[in-house]
Design a protein around this motif. Structure first.
Motif, PDB file in Angstrom:
ATOM      1  N   TRP A  12      -4.895   1.046   1.589  1.00 56.04           N
ATOM      2  CA  TRP A  12      -5.965   0.383   0.853  1.00 56.04           C
ATOM      3  C   TRP A  12      -6.104  -1.070   1.285  1.00 56.04           C
ATOM      4  O   TRP A  12      -7.213  -1.602   1.358  1.00 56.04           O
ATOM      5  CB  TRP A  12      -5.703   0.519  -0.649  1.00 56.04           C
ATOM      6  CG  TRP A  12      -5.612   1.962  -0.994  1.00 56.04           C
ATOM      7  CD1 TRP A  12      -4.471   2.710  -1.137  1.00 56.04           C
ATOM      8  CD2 TRP A  12      -6.693   2.882  -1.104  1.00 56.04           C
ATOM      9  NE1 TRP A  12      -4.782   4.029  -1.360  1.00 56.04           N
ATOM     10  CE2 TRP A  12      -6.134   4.164  -1.350  1.00 56.04           C
ATOM     11  CE3 TRP A  12      -8.076   2.760  -1.044  1.00 56.04           C
ATOM     12  CZ2 TRP A  12      -6.924   5.305  -1.523  1.00 56.04           C
ATOM     13  CZ3 TRP A  12      -8.862   3.885  -1.222  1.00 56.04           C
ATOM     14  CH2 TRP A  12      -8.287   5.145  -1.452  1.00 56.04           C
ATOM     15  N   ALA A  13      -4.979  -1.683   1.584  1.00 53.27           N
ATOM     16  CA  ALA A  13      -5.047  -3.053   2.106  1.00 53.27           C
ATOM     17  C   ALA A  13      -5.784  -3.067   3.435  1.00 53.27           C
ATOM     18  O   ALA A  13      -6.573  -3.975   3.730  1.00 53.27           O
ATOM     19  CB  ALA A  13      -3.628  -3.624   2.266  1.00 53.27           C
TER      20      ALA A  13
ATOM     21  N   VAL B 192      -7.436 -11.579  -6.781  1.00 52.45           N
ATOM     22  CA  VAL B 192      -7.581 -10.182  -7.187  1.00 52.45           C
ATOM     23  C   VAL B 192      -6.264  -9.471  -6.923  1.00 52.45           C
ATOM     24  O   VAL B 192      -5.713  -9.549  -5.821  1.00 52.45           O
ATOM     25  CB  VAL B 192      -8.723  -9.468  -6.425  1.00 52.45           C
ATOM     26  CG1 VAL B 192      -8.590  -7.952  -6.554  1.00 52.45           C
ATOM     27  CG2 VAL B 192     -10.086  -9.887  -6.960  1.00 52.45           C
ATOM     28  N   GLY B 193      -5.765  -8.808  -7.933  1.00 56.35           N
ATOM     29  CA  GLY B 193      -4.578  -7.969  -7.779  1.00 56.35           C
ATOM     30  C   GLY B 193      -4.967  -6.529  -8.034  1.00 56.35           C
ATOM     31  O   GLY B 193      -5.707  -6.232  -8.983  1.00 56.35           O
ATOM     32  N   LEU B 194      -4.515  -5.641  -7.178  1.00 57.52           N
ATOM     33  CA  LEU B 194      -4.832  -4.220  -7.302  1.00 57.52           C
ATOM     34  C   LEU B 194      -3.527  -3.449  -7.460  1.00 57.52           C
ATOM     35  O   LEU B 194      -2.636  -3.552  -6.611  1.00 57.52           O
ATOM     36  CB  LEU B 194      -5.590  -3.734  -6.062  1.00 57.52           C
ATOM     37  CG  LEU B 194      -6.948  -4.411  -5.809  1.00 57.52           C
ATOM     38  CD1 LEU B 194      -7.464  -4.060  -4.412  1.00 57.52           C
ATOM     39  CD2 LEU B 194      -7.962  -3.998  -6.873  1.00 57.52           C
ATOM     40  N   ARG B 195      -3.439  -2.694  -8.536  1.00 52.82           N
ATOM     41  CA  ARG B 195      -2.221  -1.915  -8.789  1.00 52.82           C
ATOM     42  C   ARG B 195      -2.570  -0.439  -8.860  1.00 52.82           C
ATOM     43  O   ARG B 195      -3.294  -0.001  -9.760  1.00 52.82           O
ATOM     44  CB  ARG B 195      -1.567  -2.348 -10.103  1.00 52.82           C
ATOM     45  CG  ARG B 195      -0.264  -1.603 -10.406  1.00 52.82           C
ATOM     46  CD  ARG B 195       0.359  -2.092 -11.690  1.00 52.82           C
ATOM     47  NE  ARG B 195      -0.351  -1.639 -12.868  1.00 52.82           N
ATOM     48  CZ  ARG B 195      -0.106  -0.486 -13.524  1.00 52.82           C
ATOM     49  NH1 ARG B 195       0.852   0.323 -13.100  1.00 52.82           N
ATOM     50  NH2 ARG B 195      -0.802  -0.152 -14.599  1.00 52.82           N
TER      51      ARG B 195
ATOM     52  N   ALA C 253      -5.913   6.164   6.993  1.00 52.20           N
ATOM     53  CA  ALA C 253      -4.509   6.549   6.777  1.00 52.20           C
ATOM     54  C   ALA C 253      -3.921   7.154   8.052  1.00 52.20           C
ATOM     55  O   ALA C 253      -2.730   6.965   8.345  1.00 52.20           O
ATOM     56  CB  ALA C 253      -4.410   7.539   5.620  1.00 52.20           C
ATOM     57  N   GLY C 254      -4.774   7.826   8.812  1.00 53.31           N
ATOM     58  CA  GLY C 254      -4.303   8.456  10.045  1.00 53.31           C
ATOM     59  C   GLY C 254      -3.875   7.470  11.114  1.00 53.31           C
ATOM     60  O   GLY C 254      -3.181   7.835  12.075  1.00 53.31           O
ATOM     61  N   HIS C 255      -4.304   6.219  10.962  1.00 55.75           N
ATOM     62  CA  HIS C 255      -3.875   5.195  11.918  1.00 55.75           C
ATOM     63  C   HIS C 255      -2.476   4.681  11.613  1.00 55.75           C
ATOM     64  O   HIS C 255      -1.912   3.929  12.404  1.00 55.75           O
ATOM     65  CB  HIS C 255      -4.861   4.022  11.911  1.00 55.75           C
ATOM     66  CG  HIS C 255      -6.066   4.266  12.765  1.00 55.75           C
ATOM     67  ND1 HIS C 255      -6.198   3.736  14.026  1.00 55.75           N
ATOM     68  CD2 HIS C 255      -7.175   5.010  12.560  1.00 55.75           C
ATOM     69  CE1 HIS C 255      -7.352   4.120  14.554  1.00 55.75           C
ATOM     70  NE2 HIS C 255      -7.958   4.898  13.679  1.00 55.75           N
ATOM     71  N   PHE C 256      -1.961   5.018  10.443  1.00 55.64           N
ATOM     72  CA  PHE C 256      -0.582   4.640  10.139  1.00 55.64           C
ATOM     73  C   PHE C 256       0.346   5.724  10.660  1.00 55.64           C
ATOM     74  O   PHE C 256       0.156   6.902  10.374  1.00 55.64           O
ATOM     75  CB  PHE C 256      -0.386   4.459   8.622  1.00 55.64           C
ATOM     76  CG  PHE C 256      -0.989   3.184   8.094  1.00 55.64           C
ATOM     77  CD1 PHE C 256      -0.240   2.015   8.053  1.00 55.64           C
ATOM     78  CD2 PHE C 256      -2.306   3.146   7.660  1.00 55.64           C
ATOM     79  CE1 PHE C 256      -0.788   0.833   7.580  1.00 55.64           C
ATOM     80  CE2 PHE C 256      -2.867   1.968   7.184  1.00 55.64           C
ATOM     81  CZ  PHE C 256      -2.108   0.808   7.149  1.00 55.64           C
ATOM     82  N   ARG C 257       1.294   5.293  11.438  1.00 60.27           N
ATOM     83  CA  ARG C 257       2.258   6.238  11.986  1.00 60.27           C
ATOM     84  C   ARG C 257       3.577   6.103  11.217  1.00 60.27           C
ATOM     85  O   ARG C 257       4.119   5.016  11.082  1.00 60.27           O
ATOM     86  CB  ARG C 257       2.511   5.950  13.467  1.00 60.27           C
ATOM     87  CG  ARG C 257       1.319   6.247  14.347  1.00 60.27           C
ATOM     88  CD  ARG C 257       1.113   7.763  14.518  1.00 60.27           C
ATOM     89  NE  ARG C 257       0.010   8.041  15.437  1.00 60.27           N
ATOM     90  CZ  ARG C 257      -1.277   8.142  15.071  1.00 60.27           C
ATOM     91  NH1 ARG C 257      -1.603   7.999  13.817  1.00 60.27           N
ATOM     92  NH2 ARG C 257      -2.217   8.398  15.964  1.00 60.27           N
TER      93      ARG C 257
END
Lengths: 552, 104
Positions: A145-146, A185-188, A290-294
């Motif tokens: 999300w970041a 802004v904080g996102l939880r 998300a697929g770019h995160f290995r």
């Protein structure tokens, strides 16, 4: 790790080329300083007391071993052999020459590194939990999300000239390690009563001259709406945020003046027309990011292997470090290891080029080539097999990176202060160094338990003193350095601002004062596991005030 | 925003004009002949607001060598040597008060 694609690489490379041209025009006199300053700031370049400072973003605190080697190279080739990891998952180099910056930028760009979004009135580097993706207490990886927010907001033309800078932090864990309640802004990420995962949206937090804990304006926001809702928050701020007074320009002032409820209504009015438009997140887009995160291919290992049990039983120093710096991992047989950048007498958050290179090698050997940076100014190896911990510890020990003080009294957060910073009124680093010497006894530090000291050299609060268990704020009085002392602050899910205990104390007394506070705590706590914060909550500030000022 | 040149200068003792060098950010001081030096002992020292304003105007006009020129206090020590007039200027002059990492 997030793997950059051609779009990312092109953006970073083109930006470096643009900057080379801008520097050439400045050095030739074609651009005045007034013309050049906003350009250099958009690339993370400040002019500090002695030299230019280059701030490089480490998005969501994640970097590869190759990127760490590049940072080491920049430190050695263009700086004075070290860098400073900051409280916002950036690194700063303090001695960069303008004339050499284009070459440094090119070298950084080749590793996918840059200074965009690290300065100016834009959305700054988006930060998150340094244990993202591996923490057992998270419900999903917040870096996805970041990254979605980063892609959307980087060089976003509508949000490149906001009233002031804008900081976003994301967490997905039960325990907030990203300090989201003191961000604009904080996102939880959390699960609602129906079992769905979405965001709590917190706005208007921040420290500095006018500190506020953020207010929740959306208890549960579906994940598909996060981009449109953050866009609506930014548009509302861009429209109503003050531009007439720099000290009242942050969103926290707007939220405070309007009230959280009225602000939320304005955001909602802005959001409704766009929520189902192009910014509504298609699950396929989220999946693509998300697929770019290995993620590593973890071995099938068991917890507490014989090698680890033996090392813990046979080596007290290792056992101490293990208890302090090693944390449970999602994957069985693996561990999260925090590398303390707070050695006795050292500047908090600094690492030498040699240390960076050695950490990169250790990351390759023991952590699938990945390193993290946390807002506490320490580093993390996020994927270490438990069987390798003893070998890793021996290597870290020889590098001065195995001080077992993570989360303890000498794990101090400090800004660069007047030793480097043109905004500072007082020094921070020498105060931190002296405190690490006063609390060098690790047995004492461990007996004190969790105790965070935060030091800021001016009211801008880069050392987050308001949310330190003990906070020190440097103020200048008649040319002398004094320090205001607050206690009881915290930056996590129970974020609260510290309380001032009394008049500021002079530089020469500040370490004594902290010792007095710690001694008072030891006398006041009812049992060894009552941490400092809990004692302050139970007895209030007064006993500490009496102890500090009784003889001063 | 009032420009530095439009603000009324108030000085209470000897001052110099200092800035950062454009190419590398090094601390520099205004010297004779409209030049700059990294050595404080070569700086022009003035003691009146009018003289300081004139010195600052010349320095600010030099946009190619120096950045952010301003007036800074100095004092003379017991030996007559010129010293920075406050802690900020002392740190700018001598560098950080801490040992730099990796430097023994």
């Amino acid at each position: 790790m997030y793997l950059y694609d051609d779009l990312d690489r092109t953006l970073v490379t083109e930006r470096a080329a643009e900057f080379r041209d801008q520097v050439a025009r400045r050095l030739s006199g074609e651009l005045t300083e007034d013309e050049f300053k906003p350009l250099r700031l958009m690339n993370g370049i400040y002019l500090q007391l002695h030299a230019y400072m280059l701030r490089i973003a480490l998005p969501y605190g994640s970097l590869s071993s190759n990127q760490m080697r590049t940072l080491a190279h920049v430190a050695r080739r263009y700086d004075r052999g070290y860098g400073h990891f900051t409280t916002r998952q950036n690194i700063q180099f303090n001695w960069i020459k303008l004339a050499e910056l284009p070459d440094a930028m090119d070298d950084l760009a080749r590793a996918g590194l840059h200074g965009m979004q690290t300065s100016g009135n834009c959305v700054r580097n988006i930060t998150t939990d340094q244990w993202a993706g591996v923490a057992p207490d998270e419900i999903e990886d917040p870096r996805v999300w970041a990254e979605i927010l980063r892609q959307h907001l980087t060089l976003h033309p509508e949000f490149s000239f906001l009233p002031r800078k804008f900081k976003i932090a994301v967490t997905a864990a039960a325990h907030d390690r990203a300090a989201i309640r003191v961000h604009d802004v904080g996102l939880r990420l959390h699960r609602n009563g129906a079992g769905e995962v979405g965001f709590e949206v917190v706005v208007g937090g921040g420290l500095g001259r006018t500190p506020f804990i953020g207010k929740t304006i959306k208890p549960f926001l579906p994940k598909r709406d996060v981009l449109s809702y953050v866009e609506a928050v930014l548009r509302t701020y861009n429209q109503f945020g003050r531009r007439d007074n720099i000290y009242k320009a942050r969103i926290k002032i707007l939220v405070h003046d309007l009230g959280a409820e009225a602000f939320a209504k304005e955001v909602d009015a802005e959001w409704q027309p766009i929520k189902d438009g192009p910014l509504a997140l298609d699950p396929a887009v989220v999946a693509a990011v998300a697929g770019h995160f290995r993620y590593p291919s973890y071995e099938a290992l068991g917890d507490n292997p014989p090698e680890l049990a033996k090392a813990r039983a046979s080596d007290r120093r290792f056992a101490t470090w293990f208890a302090n710096s090693v944390t449970n991992h999602k994957a069985p047989g693996y561990a999260i290891v925090t590398l303390s950048l707070k050695p006795e007498g050292g500047p908090p958050g600094d690492a030498t080029a040699e240390q960076m290179e050695a950490i990169a090698d250790l990351a390759d050997r023991h952590s699938f080539g990945e390193i993290r940076v946390g807002h506490e100014q320490n580093l993390v190896l996020p994927h270490v097999a438990q069987r390798d911990l003893a070998a890793l510890w021996r290597a870290l020990d020889t590098l001065g990176l195995a001080t077992p003080n993570v989360g303890l009294v000498s794990d101090i957060i400090a800004c660069p202060g007047l030793d480097y910073c043109s905004l500072a009124n007082t020094r921070s680093i020498p105060v931190a160094q002296e405190l690490t010497r006063r609390f060098r006894d690790l047995d004492l530090a461990q007996s004190l338990g969790r105790l965070h000291i935060n030091i800021s050299g001016c009211i801008n609060a880069c050392g987050h003193h308001h949310v330190g268990h003990i906070g020190l704020l440097g103020v200048e009085k008649n040319g002398e350095e004094f320090y205001q002392v607050t206690i009881g602050g915290q930056a996590d899910e129970n974020a609260v601002l510290g309380t001032l205990i009394g008049p500021a104390v002079p530089y020469a007394q500040v370490a004594d004062v902290v010792e007095d506070i710690v001694e008072a705590y030891l006398e006041l706590r009812t049992r060894p596991d009552e941490i400092f914060l809990d004692t302050v909550k139970r007895v209030g500030v007064e006993p500490f005030r009496e102890r500090v000022y009784a003889t001063r | 925003m009032t420009s530095p040149l439009e603000r009324k200068l108030r000085i209470s003792g000897p001052v110099v004009v200092t800035a950062n060098r454009l190419g590398d950010g090094a601390v520099i001081y205004r010297t004779d002949g409209g030049r700059w030096s990294t050595r404080l002992d070569q700086a022009i020292v003035v003691t009146t607001a009018a003289a300081a304003s004139t010195l600052l105007a010349g320095a600010t006009a030099d946009g190619i060598n120096a950045v952010g020129a301003y007036v800074a206090p100095v004092r003379q020590d017991a030996d007559g040597a010129l010293q920075p007039g406050n802690l900020r200027e002392a740190i700018r002059h001598a560098g950080p008060t801490i040992a730099l990492p990796g430097v023994i």
